[in-house]
Write a protein that holds these residues in place. Structure first.
Motif, PDB file in Angstrom:
ATOM      1  N   LYS A 191       0.837  -1.202   0.000  1.00 40.34           N
ATOM      2  CA  LYS A 191       0.000   0.000   0.000  1.00 40.34           C
ATOM      3  C   LYS A 191       0.872   1.252   0.000  1.00 40.34           C
ATOM      4  CE  LYS A 191      -3.428   2.474   2.793  1.00 40.34           C
ATOM      5  NZ  LYS A 191      -4.202   2.472   4.071  1.00 40.34           N
ATOM      6  N   ALA A 192       1.927   1.244   0.819  1.00 38.29           N
ATOM      7  CA  ALA A 192       2.841   2.392   0.876  1.00 38.29           C
ATOM      8  C   ALA A 192       3.532   2.592  -0.468  1.00 38.29           C
ATOM      9  CB  ALA A 192       3.871   2.196   1.980  1.00 38.29           C
ATOM     10  N   ALA A 193       3.918   1.491  -1.113  1.00 41.25           N
ATOM     11  CA  ALA A 193       4.564   1.587  -2.422  1.00 41.25           C
ATOM     12  C   ALA A 193       3.615   2.209  -3.444  1.00 41.25           C
ATOM     13  CB  ALA A 193       5.011   0.205  -2.879  1.00 41.25           C
ATOM     14  N   LYS A 194       2.355   1.806  -3.402  1.00 40.77           N
ATOM     15  CA  LYS A 194       1.370   2.349  -4.337  1.00 40.77           C
ATOM     16  C   LYS A 194       1.138   3.828  -4.084  1.00 40.77           C
ATOM     17  CE  LYS A 194      -3.378   1.700  -5.980  1.00 40.77           C
ATOM     18  NZ  LYS A 194      -4.632   0.894  -5.831  1.00 40.77           N
ATOM     19  N   GLU A 195       1.015   4.200  -2.811  1.00 39.02           N
ATOM     20  CA  GLU A 195       0.755   5.599  -2.473  1.00 39.02           C
ATOM     21  C   GLU A 195       1.915   6.499  -2.876  1.00 39.02           C
ATOM     22  OE1 GLU A 195      -0.095   5.446   1.686  1.00 39.02           O
ATOM     23  OE2 GLU A 195      -2.229   4.975   1.366  1.00 39.02           O
ATOM     24  N   ARG A 196       3.125   5.945  -2.887  1.00 35.79           N
ATOM     25  CA  ARG A 196       4.303   6.726  -3.280  1.00 35.79           C
ATOM     26  C   ARG A 196       4.608   6.614  -4.768  1.00 35.79           C
ATOM     27  NH1 ARG A 196       8.230   7.691   1.324  1.00 35.79           N
ATOM     28  NH2 ARG A 196       6.952   7.484   3.207  1.00 35.79           N
ATOM     29  N   GLY A 197       3.739   5.896  -5.489  1.00 34.39           N
ATOM     30  CA  GLY A 197       3.878   5.804  -6.933  1.00 34.39           C
ATOM     31  C   GLY A 197       5.011   4.922  -7.409  1.00 34.39           C
ATOM     32  N   VAL A 198       5.420   3.947  -6.572  1.00 34.34           N
ATOM     33  CA  VAL A 198       6.572   3.114  -6.940  1.00 34.34           C
ATOM     34  C   VAL A 198       6.252   1.616  -6.850  1.00 34.34           C
ATOM     35  CG1 VAL A 198       8.272   4.868  -6.291  1.00 34.34           C
ATOM     36  CG2 VAL A 198       7.496   3.220  -4.569  1.00 34.34           C
ATOM     37  N   ARG A 199       4.993   1.266  -6.869  1.00 38.41           N
ATOM     38  CA  ARG A 199       4.652  -0.147  -6.682  1.00 38.41           C
ATOM     39  C   ARG A 199       5.250  -1.038  -7.776  1.00 38.41           C
ATOM     40  NH1 ARG A 199      -0.171  -3.433  -4.314  1.00 38.41           N
ATOM     41  NH2 ARG A 199       0.034  -5.385  -5.452  1.00 38.41           N
ATOM     42  N   GLU A 200       5.162  -0.626  -9.020  1.00 31.78           N
ATOM     43  CA  GLU A 200       5.661  -1.467 -10.111  1.00 31.78           C
ATOM     44  C   GLU A 200       7.163  -1.707  -9.970  1.00 31.78           C
ATOM     45  OE1 GLU A 200       5.873  -1.528 -15.022  1.00 31.78           O
ATOM     46  OE2 GLU A 200       4.606  -0.057 -13.978  1.00 31.78           O
ATOM     47  N   GLU A 201       7.910  -0.630  -9.700  1.00 29.70           N
ATOM     48  CA  GLU A 201       9.352  -0.763  -9.547  1.00 29.70           C
ATOM     49  C   GLU A 201       9.701  -1.610  -8.321  1.00 29.70           C
ATOM     50  OE1 GLU A 201       7.660   1.984  -9.858  1.00 29.70           O
ATOM     51  OE2 GLU A 201       8.569   3.368 -11.307  1.00 29.70           O
TER      52      GLU A 201
END
Length: 243
Positions: free
Chosen positions: A179-189
């Motif tokens: 969730k934190a990765a998605k909110e920071r816009g870096v989930r794919e990476e």
């Protein structure tokens, strides 16, 4: 080597950081869980099940008295905290898991009242398993687990390729990390780079949650303790470095 750890921001995180430093690792403390007490305490029953150190502490603060109940702890950490506060512990399964406890209690709880006192994210494996064994199961939520504001530094490091490992200590730490990765816009990476990292999960349910989200898990210790998780993850990292 940098390894992220997601324990709540209390002595558990401090101890985790200290252990990783002793193992010659650079820890990245990034709490993914915060505890919000409900103020409730376990009900009277024939069997009372506690599943965490936090639950025991909150039950004690609320003035819980088990009476004549058979007190069950899902692991040695929980059992040790119960004893610390003067409670007798009657049952600790050899396998520190919901399934392990159900297996121990299955032939003892038919027609008995069983109180399960834990967080709001407890596994249905425990309550359903005890109910299937004939118990009258009641669950008391002692605390809620939420994602702390500002968490997610580790996700950004992972996305940049600056993290060597992550240690998931519950299913919620997996979900809150993503969730934190998605909110920071870096989930794919982040997801891409997890494939090149050492990923540890403290037990079967945590492993299953990670796998269901598409994360490959390298280390699941036979004993569900952070100490074993950290040591085996560091060993795995060392083996990778030698290849």
């Amino acid at each position: 080597m940098k390894i992220a750890v997601f324990r709540p921001d209390d002595e558990r995180l401090e101890n985790a950081v200290e252990l990783l430093e002793l193992l010659d690792v650079d820890p990245v403390p990034d709490p993914m869980l915060a505890v919000q007490p409900t103020g409730k305490k376990p009900r009277r029953a024939d069997f009372v099940v506690l599943t965490s150190k936090t639950g025991v502490e909150l039950a004690h603060e609320a003035g819980w008295n088990p009476g004549e109940a058979t007190v069950c702890a899902i692991g040695e950490g929980t059992a040790a905290t119960l004893r610390k506060y003067g409670y007798e512990v009657d049952i600790v399964p050899e396998k520190f898991s919901s399934r392990g406890l159900v297996a121990v209690l299955a032939d003892r709880v038919d027609g008995q009242r069983v109180e399960v006192a834990r967080s709001d994210h407890g596994s249905d494996v425990l309550t359903d398993g005890l109910a299937d064994a004939g118990a009258a199961v009641h669950e008391t939520v002692l605390y809620e687990l939420v994602c702390p504001k500002g968490s997610g530094e580790s996700a950004e490091l992972a996305a940049k390729g600056e993290l060597d490992g992550v240690l998931f200590t519950s299913s919620l730490t997996v979900e809150h990390f993503l969730k934190a990765a998605k909110e920071r816009g870096v989930r794919e990476e982040t997801m891409t780079n997890l494939d090149d990292m050492t990923v540890g999960a403290i037990g079967g349910p945590t492993h299953d949650t990670a796998r269901n989200h598409g994360i490959r898990v390298d280390v699941v210790p036979q004993t569900a303790s952070f100490d074993r998780l950290a040591r085996e993850a560091v060993e795995h990292l060392g083996d990778k470095a030698e290849v």
